[in-house]
Design an enzyme around this catalytic site. Structure first.
Site, short mmCIF file in Angstrom:
data_model
loop_
_atom_site.label_atom_id
_atom_site.label_comp_id
_atom_site.label_asym_id
_atom_site.label_seq_id
_atom_site.Cartn_x
_atom_site.Cartn_y
_atom_site.Cartn_z
N LYS A 1 -18.75 -28.33 -17.26
CA LYS A 1 -20.11 -27.98 -16.84
C LYS A 1 -21.15 -28.31 -17.91
CE LYS A 1 -18.49 -24.42 -13.64
NZ LYS A 1 -18.77 -23.11 -13.01
N LYS B 1 -27.72 -20.09 -20.74
CA LYS B 1 -26.30 -19.99 -20.38
C LYS B 1 -25.59 -21.19 -21.00
CE LYS B 1 -23.05 -19.69 -16.50
NZ LYS B 1 -22.91 -19.69 -15.02
N SER C 1 -16.32 -12.31 -19.81
CA SER C 1 -14.91 -11.96 -19.62
C SER C 1 -14.07 -12.20 -20.87
CB SER C 1 -14.33 -12.76 -18.44
OG SER C 1 -14.48 -14.16 -18.65
N GLU D 1 -35.96 -23.52 -22.34
CA GLU D 1 -35.57 -22.84 -21.11
C GLU D 1 -36.40 -21.57 -20.91
OE1 GLU D 1 -33.60 -23.93 -18.89
OE2 GLU D 1 -32.37 -25.47 -19.86
N LYS E 1 -26.14 -15.77 -22.06
CA LYS E 1 -24.71 -15.72 -21.76
C LYS E 1 -24.00 -16.82 -22.52
CE LYS E 1 -21.46 -15.88 -17.85
NZ LYS E 1 -21.30 -16.07 -16.39
N ARG F 1 -13.11 -17.14 -14.46
CA ARG F 1 -12.77 -18.17 -13.48
C ARG F 1 -11.43 -17.87 -12.80
NH1 ARG F 1 -15.25 -22.99 -17.29
NH2 ARG F 1 -17.44 -22.52 -16.77
N TYR G 1 -18.22 -5.64 -18.38
CA TYR G 1 -17.08 -5.09 -17.63
C TYR G 1 -16.66 -3.75 -18.21
CZ TYR G 1 -17.16 -9.93 -16.18
OH TYR G 1 -17.58 -11.15 -15.70
#
Length: 392
Positions: free
Chosen positions: A283, A261, A340, A299, A314, A271, A379
């Site tokens: 972040k 991610k 998004s 990871e 992502k 958000r 989505y």
């Protein structure tokens, strides 16, 4: 023996296959009689070979290139292209992200046309029903938590009577075979808007956050979640969550880890949907650097060793190389999240008539599958499934 062309009693008739002529009339003859005619030289004449289409005026006359392999031969018709298609796209590949809130009305999300914060008791059930009608039977839930319930330690995340556990129980009561994924992270519940507990100096505390995430995952499993999906990017959280789930008797609950991610700029509309922007900073101390590729293998190996069942990348489309990297280095199912920002850009381009929204949508999803994704969080799940099923 005379040649067939010189036989004295040769009879010829033309065989036509025109649809407008209707079914060809049978002559009522046996197989033996038909064969005898052919042997005697009375051969039925088939339609002529169509002439070669004319080239446009001015086309140069050149000798054929001396090449044995012409890949275009396998692309020359829709039937051939379909027969040799390497990648398929089906509604069963989609996981539908759905935003929920405590209200009864569905609230439009300005930056994500066509998406809503759905009332958990009404609009959500209707949306899930629509998705199931076209073959999408997997969803992932994202809650918009009331500000009054947000705290620095995100304790609402593991409230068994909270919005997500209540919603899971309602959905499982209505649709027992629905596959429910849940988000495991503190940002929707944190007054700081970060995925973990924030120390006084702004540092995101790793191990203390993992402790909270384990309680959150167990609460979601207790409510009936099929797959818990830690999206926080804390070190060691997959192994800790696996141990916590197993200790509570939830060995059957899967973990989809957000393995790679990235600290991406494509998350903005999401958000807004959850009103979960960080109160300060960014972040980047826990999400991955977009410039890094090899780091995803670190990871991946950690998540595999800790017991992840599904590995997720992502964002999706800007990170096709990372999806392929994970696909080539792990036997586990690979998920991609078409986020998004990707969704909103395609929607905006369609509204402005700069692109064909439907074609770009389907192409983008096919690209994620081609890169190696087994499932796609998107989505577009409902819209794309309707297209694939021939609906508009």
């Amino acid at each position: 023996m005379p040649s067939v062309s010189n036989l004295p009693h040769r009879r010829m008739f033309v065989v036509k296959a025109s649809i407008s002529d209707g079914p060809m009339k049978k002559l009522g003859r046996s197989d033996a009689e038909c064969e005898a005619d052919v042997v005697a030289g009375n051969i039925p004449e088939a339609p002529p070979v169509p002439p070669t289409p004319a080239s446009p005026a001015g086309t140069p006359v050149v000798p054929s290139l001396d090449i044995n392999r012409r890949p275009r031969r396998n692309r020359r018709s829709p039937i051939l292209r379909s027969a040799f298609q390497e990648t398929s796209l089906s509604p069963s590949n989609f996981v539908y992200p759905l935003f929920i809130h405590e209200g009864e009305e569905d609230t439009p999300i300005g930056a994500m046309p066509g998406c809503y914060r759905l009332g958990w008791r009404h609009g959500l059930l209707e949306e899930v029903a629509k998705a199931r009608d076209v073959g999408v039977n997997s969803i992932v839930l994202f809650p918009k938590v009331p500000d009054a319930l947000k705290t620095p330690t995100g304790d609402e995340a593991y409230n068994d009577s909270g919005l997500v556990p209540r919603t899971i129980r309602l959905l499982k009561d209505k649709y027992p075979d629905l596959i429910i994924y849940t988000d495991v992270a503190l940002d929707p519940y944190s007054s700081d808007g970060h995925d973990g507990i924030v120390r006084e100096d702004g540092v995101i505390m790793n191990d203390e956050t993992v402790h909270q995430l384990c309680k959150q995952a167990v609460s979601q499993a207790r409510a009936g979640a099929d797959v818990v999906a830690p999206s926080d990017m804390m070190d060691g959280r997959v192994g800790a969550i696996r141990s916590a789930l197993d200790a509570e008797g939830f060995q059957h609950v899967s973990i989809m880890s957000y393995t790679a991610k990235y600290a991406s700029s494509f998350y903005g509309p999401f958000r807004e949907a959850l009103d979960s922007n960080p109160r300060f900073g960014d972040k980047k101390t826990y999400q991955m650097n977009p410039a890094n590729y090899r780091e995803a293998l670190i990871e991946l190996r950690a998540d595999e060793s800790e017991g992840a069942d599904i590995l997720l990348v992502k964002p999706g489309l800007p990170y096709l190389d990372v999806i392929r990297l994970l696909r080539d280095n792990s036997p586990l199912p690979i998920a991609a999240y078409q986020v998004s920002g990707e969704y909103s850009m395609i929607k905006a381009g369609g509204v402005l008539k700069m692109i064909d929204e439907e074609k770009v949508m389907l192409e983008s999803l096919m690209c994620l599958r081609r890169a190696g994704a087994d499932i796609i969080l998107t989505y577009f799940a409902l819209q794309a499934a309707r297209c694939l099923c021939g609906e508009k």
